[in-house]
Design a protein around this motif. Sequence first.
Motif, PDB file in Angstrom:
ATOM      1  N   ALA A   1       0.837  -1.208   0.000  1.00  0.00           N
ATOM      2  CA  ALA A   1       0.000   0.000   0.000  1.00  0.00           C
ATOM      3  C   ALA A   1       0.872   1.258   0.000  1.00  0.00           C
ATOM      4  O   ALA A   1       0.551   2.237  -0.682  1.00  0.00           O
ATOM      5  CB  ALA A   1      -0.938  -0.014   1.199  1.00  0.00           C
ATOM      6  N   THR A   2       1.958   1.233   0.757  1.00  0.00           N
ATOM      7  CA  THR A   2       2.873   2.373   0.794  1.00  0.00           C
ATOM      8  C   THR A   2       3.475   2.619  -0.588  1.00  0.00           C
ATOM      9  O   THR A   2       3.529   3.763  -1.062  1.00  0.00           O
ATOM     10  CB  THR A   2       3.993   2.140   1.832  1.00  0.00           C
ATOM     11  OG1 THR A   2       3.401   1.879   3.112  1.00  0.00           O
ATOM     12  CG2 THR A   2       4.928   3.328   1.923  1.00  0.00           C
TER      13      THR A   2
ATOM     14  N   ALA B   1       3.850   5.491  -5.698  1.00  0.00           N
ATOM     15  CA  ALA B   1       3.847   5.409  -7.164  1.00  0.00           C
ATOM     16  C   ALA B   1       2.785   6.326  -7.765  1.00  0.00           C
ATOM     17  O   ALA B   1       3.020   6.954  -8.798  1.00  0.00           O
ATOM     18  CB  ALA B   1       3.600   3.965  -7.601  1.00  0.00           C
ATOM     19  N   ARG B   2       1.665   6.425  -7.113  1.00  0.00           N
ATOM     20  CA  ARG B   2       0.570   7.228  -7.643  1.00  0.00           C
ATOM     21  C   ARG B   2       0.739   8.719  -7.350  1.00  0.00           C
ATOM     22  O   ARG B   2       0.533   9.559  -8.213  1.00  0.00           O
ATOM     23  CB  ARG B   2      -0.754   6.737  -7.057  1.00  0.00           C
ATOM     24  CG  ARG B   2      -1.979   7.443  -7.606  1.00  0.00           C
ATOM     25  CD  ARG B   2      -3.276   6.969  -6.969  1.00  0.00           C
ATOM     26  NE  ARG B   2      -3.266   7.185  -5.531  1.00  0.00           N
ATOM     27  CZ  ARG B   2      -3.326   6.208  -4.614  1.00  0.00           C
ATOM     28  NH1 ARG B   2      -3.418   4.946  -4.979  1.00  0.00           N
ATOM     29  NH2 ARG B   2      -3.295   6.495  -3.334  1.00  0.00           N
ATOM     30  N   ASP B   3       1.155   9.031  -6.092  1.00  0.00           N
ATOM     31  CA  ASP B   3       1.135  10.426  -5.638  1.00  0.00           C
ATOM     32  C   ASP B   3       2.503  11.001  -5.281  1.00  0.00           C
ATOM     33  O   ASP B   3       2.590  12.174  -4.937  1.00  0.00           O
ATOM     34  CB  ASP B   3       0.212  10.551  -4.423  1.00  0.00           C
ATOM     35  CG  ASP B   3      -1.201  10.072  -4.710  1.00  0.00           C
ATOM     36  OD1 ASP B   3      -1.675  10.273  -5.842  1.00  0.00           O
ATOM     37  OD2 ASP B   3      -1.824   9.482  -3.808  1.00  0.00           O
ATOM     38  N   GLY B   4       3.543  10.176  -5.316  1.00  0.00           N
ATOM     39  CA  GLY B   4       4.879  10.631  -4.942  1.00  0.00           C
ATOM     40  C   GLY B   4       5.204  10.269  -3.498  1.00  0.00           C
ATOM     41  O   GLY B   4       4.301  10.100  -2.664  1.00  0.00           O
ATOM     42  N   ALA B   5       6.484  10.160  -3.208  1.00  0.00           N
ATOM     43  CA  ALA B   5       6.927   9.753  -1.873  1.00  0.00           C
ATOM     44  C   ALA B   5       6.496  10.747  -0.802  1.00  0.00           C
ATOM     45  O   ALA B   5       6.223  10.366   0.336  1.00  0.00           O
ATOM     46  CB  ALA B   5       8.441   9.564  -1.844  1.00  0.00           C
TER      47      ALA B   5
ATOM     48  N   VAL C   1      -1.959   5.591   3.575  1.00  0.00           N
ATOM     49  CA  VAL C   1      -1.733   4.142   3.481  1.00  0.00           C
ATOM     50  C   VAL C   1      -2.945   3.392   4.014  1.00  0.00           C
ATOM     51  O   VAL C   1      -3.377   2.391   3.424  1.00  0.00           O
ATOM     52  CB  VAL C   1      -0.427   3.737   4.195  1.00  0.00           C
ATOM     53  CG1 VAL C   1      -0.279   2.224   4.284  1.00  0.00           C
ATOM     54  CG2 VAL C   1       0.775   4.347   3.467  1.00  0.00           C
ATOM     55  N   ALA C   2      -3.514   3.856   5.121  1.00  0.00           N
ATOM     56  CA  ALA C   2      -4.713   3.224   5.662  1.00  0.00           C
ATOM     57  C   ALA C   2      -5.851   3.284   4.641  1.00  0.00           C
ATOM     58  O   ALA C   2      -6.573   2.295   4.446  1.00  0.00           O
ATOM     59  CB  ALA C   2      -5.125   3.904   6.969  1.00  0.00           C
TER      60      ALA C   2
ATOM     61  N   LEU D   1      11.690   5.195  -7.745  1.00  0.00           N
ATOM     62  CA  LEU D   1      10.684   5.361  -6.700  1.00  0.00           C
ATOM     63  C   LEU D   1      11.250   4.935  -5.350  1.00  0.00           C
ATOM     64  O   LEU D   1      11.130   5.657  -4.352  1.00  0.00           O
ATOM     65  CB  LEU D   1       9.430   4.562  -7.021  1.00  0.00           C
ATOM     66  CG  LEU D   1       8.355   4.547  -5.936  1.00  0.00           C
ATOM     67  CD1 LEU D   1       7.793   5.942  -5.717  1.00  0.00           C
ATOM     68  CD2 LEU D   1       7.249   3.568  -6.314  1.00  0.00           C
ATOM     69  N   LEU D   2      11.890   3.781  -5.314  1.00  0.00           N
ATOM     70  CA  LEU D   2      12.464   3.296  -4.056  1.00  0.00           C
ATOM     71  C   LEU D   2      13.588   4.206  -3.575  1.00  0.00           C
ATOM     72  O   LEU D   2      13.723   4.438  -2.374  1.00  0.00           O
ATOM     73  CB  LEU D   2      12.952   1.859  -4.216  1.00  0.00           C
ATOM     74  CG  LEU D   2      11.828   0.834  -4.317  1.00  0.00           C
ATOM     75  CD1 LEU D   2      12.363  -0.513  -4.767  1.00  0.00           C
ATOM     76  CD2 LEU D   2      11.081   0.703  -2.997  1.00  0.00           C
TER      77      LEU D   2
END
Length: 188
Positions: free
Chosen positions: A17-18, A23-27, A35-36, A101-102
């Motif tokens: 989920a994180t 990936a969708r909205d940026g770190a 995440v919830a 991303l990572l």
Amino acid sequence: MPIDVDEVQRRKAIARATLAVAARDGAHAITIRAVAKELGGSTAMVTNYVPTRTALITNAVRAAESQWRADLESHVGDRTGADRLRATVEWHLSTEPEDLLLRTMWVEMLSSAHVDPAGVDRQEPRESRQEFLEAAAAAGVPDAALAADVLSLLTRGYYVSSMEEPGYWTAERAARVAKAVVDALVTD
């Protein structure tokens, strides 16, 4: 009656989920609430396992590490000596699509080190240095410990540089650097 939850599976779900949020909205968008929401549950569903934002990011980065180790072993294969050292360095100086991303998440994690030192993953850099040490020793590098330190600094610098200038740090350029550094270490 309490619900029996597999902690390992829950941490994996939180990691997925994180990564999805990032990936969708940026770190920068990684929060316990986001995440919830991605999991479809309450913030307690997350904080029971990872209590802080830094812990969320660290959990996701650690979840990726097992795949990294498998990828590294696959890349290195049964190579020996200087070829194994070169392949190890080349692998660390490569960029797959999810790596950026990572790496962004890694920088986010490190930027919180002063406020949440326990949340920073210190295991992976130690494992990487150990891999470099073992590969350098097997390659006959005279000072394998120094080589491991040099290669650790090189690869960590590459992670940041590949985020700053992804178009400049192509796989070919990084492989050229890896070859030059390993050749210098092996011939000294």
